[in-house]
Design an enzyme around this catalytic site. Structure first.
Site, PDB file in Angstrom:
ATOM      1  N   LYS A 144      32.985  87.808  50.859  1.00  0.00           N
ATOM      2  CA  LYS A 144      31.553  88.752  51.299  1.00  0.00           C
ATOM      3  C   LYS A 144      30.745  88.381  51.754  1.00  0.00           C
ATOM      4  O   LYS A 144      29.960  88.169  50.142  1.00  0.00           O
ATOM      5  CB  LYS A 144      32.187  90.274  51.094  1.00  0.00           C
ATOM      6  CG  LYS A 144      31.160  91.784  51.250  1.00  0.00           C
ATOM      7  CD  LYS A 144      30.757  93.228  50.161  1.00  0.00           C
ATOM      8  CE  LYS A 144      30.578  93.413  50.775  1.00  0.00           C
ATOM      9  NZ  LYS A 144      30.389  94.745  50.005  1.00  0.00           N
ATOM     10  N   GLU A 198      22.757 105.700  46.885  1.00  0.00           N
ATOM     11  CA  GLU A 198      23.998 104.331  46.078  1.00  0.00           C
ATOM     12  C   GLU A 198      23.643 104.470  44.645  1.00  0.00           C
ATOM     13  O   GLU A 198      22.000 103.829  44.491  1.00  0.00           O
ATOM     14  CB  GLU A 198      23.961 103.616  47.207  1.00  0.00           C
ATOM     15  CG  GLU A 198      24.643 102.687  45.545  1.00  0.00           C
ATOM     16  CD  GLU A 198      25.333 101.197  46.594  1.00  0.00           C
ATOM     17  OE1 GLU A 198      26.458 100.194  46.126  1.00  0.00           O
ATOM     18  OE2 GLU A 198      24.850 100.913  47.711  1.00  0.00           O
TER      19      GLU A 198
END
Length: 403
Positions: A144, A198
């Protein structure tokens, strides 16, 4: 001679602020700045607080995306912490004059904007395509990578940062923040301003909490379309794989520190006013109560939510494909007190504001199966809250950079 924990003087023109319905922290002024150096950051934080025993017993500030770059942490002259937003309202009061209903508080009817994307949306899509080729080949074990792009805005007058922060804080589902940064030009206040959903990590006593997000979809004002977007995200194999990379990495990094660690609710949907996300609440209990929130934050950062996996290979590819220094974007903003308690939030959905200039940032996680067009659309969607807070209309941004 400067104290061991202190570097050049820092006189913030704006207060520091973290604003949410759960906790609000506001700091004013500066007694000293944590010095750069080779010692662990938590040791340098302790050195600064020991050098200034008369001040508030905590530091505030930001960690850069690049773990090798200097952090910007300082001891405020005054601090207010609350479970409500009362101290935020006192530090950032609304304008005394009532503006016309048609004028946005951050812009005013007469403001003029110019915008320039770096890179352009077309170039960003090309970078995503190249990242996918590297992922498919398995270069350096890559699974990723998170690629971002920025949007430079220029206004014909100084941007009123406090108005932007108040506008961002209207969303109850985010933590809005303002981190004053050292001036680069005399008389031009500089700050990192944003609204993040977040939580990187918080520590209260021996209790540790992290709430990573990865996998996103744009919300719609139409209830049916909005529900369909949420359901599609929840069912997306690509997004669940992207999210799993983040959760696994954080669990692996926290495990050596924790006697207990888990994800009691599993993965579910969470949202802001403009985006849906996959989120997982991670809860732990420290083995050693002397481990500070700064140590935990520097251990976890940057997570695969803003960098990728493996971390070093992803960071190398980011530097190659993005073409600019992220600075404090995709870093962390927060605080830590002398007991080690504190909270650090991932510095996303943000802009660096300086005078009449603003540089906005947005990124997307790329894994096998990602689509360059869709990832570009995701970054455009993530710009939306900041553009609205600044009072920038769609007509002010070239269509080819937002389509």
């Amino acid at each position: 001679m400067r104290d061991a924990g202190e570097q050049a003087a820092f006189a913030p023109a704006l207060p520091f602020a973290l604003v949410s319905d759960r906790e609000t922290v506001v700091g004013k002024g500066s007694l000293g700045v944590v010095a750069p150096g080779t010692a662990p950051l938590e040791a340098r934080v302790r050195a600064l607080l020991a050098a200034r025993p008369e001040g508030p017993r905590l530091v505030l500030g930001a960690l850069p995306f690049d773990a090798g770059a200097p952090a910007h942490l300082f001891q405020p002259a005054e601090v207010a912490r609350s479970g409500s937003r009362a101290c935020f309202a006192a530090a950032f009061p609304p304008p005394a004059l009532v503006r016309p209903a048609s004028a946005h508080p951050a812009s005013g009817a007469a403001r003029r904007w110019t915008a320039h994307a770096e890179p352009s949306l077309a170039a960003y899509r090309a970078a995503v395509a190249e990242a996918l080729r590297r992922l498919e080949r398995g270069d350096e074990g890559l699974r990723k990578v998170v690629l971002s792009r920025s949007l430079r805005l220029a206004c014909d007058r100084p941007i009123e940062t406090s108005h932007v922060l108040r506008a961002l804080a209207e969303d109850p589902l985010v933590t809005a923040y303002c981190v004053p940064l050292p001036e680069r030009e005399r008389g031009h206040a500089r700050a990192l301003v944003g609204a993040t959903p977040e939580l990187l990590v918080s520590r209260q006593g021996t209790q540790v909490l992290s709430r990573p997000l990865a996998g996103s979809a744009r919300r719609s004002p139409d209830a049916g379309e909005d529900r369909a977007a949420a359901e599609a995200l929840s069912a997306s194999d690509k997004d669940r794989r992207e999210h799993r990379e983040v959760v696994t990495a954080i669990l692996d990094q926290l495990a050596p520190y924790c006697a207990e660690l888990g994800t009691p609710e599993g993965t579910g949907l969470t949202s802001t006013a403009t985006m849906w996300h996959l989120g997982t609440r991670i809860v732990g209990r420290l083995r050693d109560p002397s481990v500070s929130s700064v140590e935990l934050a520097t251990r976890l950062h940057p997570t695969p939510a803003v960098c990728g996996t493996p971390r070093e290979a992803a960071a190398k590819l980011i530097a190659e494909l993005e073409g600019y220094d992220r600075g404090f974007y995709a870093g962390a903003v927060g605080w830590c007190d002398e007991a080690g308690d504190g909270a650090w939030h991932v510095a996303i959905r943000c802009a660096e504001i300086e005078g009449g200039q603003a540089r906005l940032y947005a990124g997307a996680g790329i894994v096998p199966g990602s689509d360059p067009v869709a990832e570009g659309e995701e970054t455009s969607a993530k710009f939306a809250a900041l553009l609205r807070a600044l009072g920038v209309g769609e007509e002010d941004v070239p269509a080819e950079d937002m389509e």
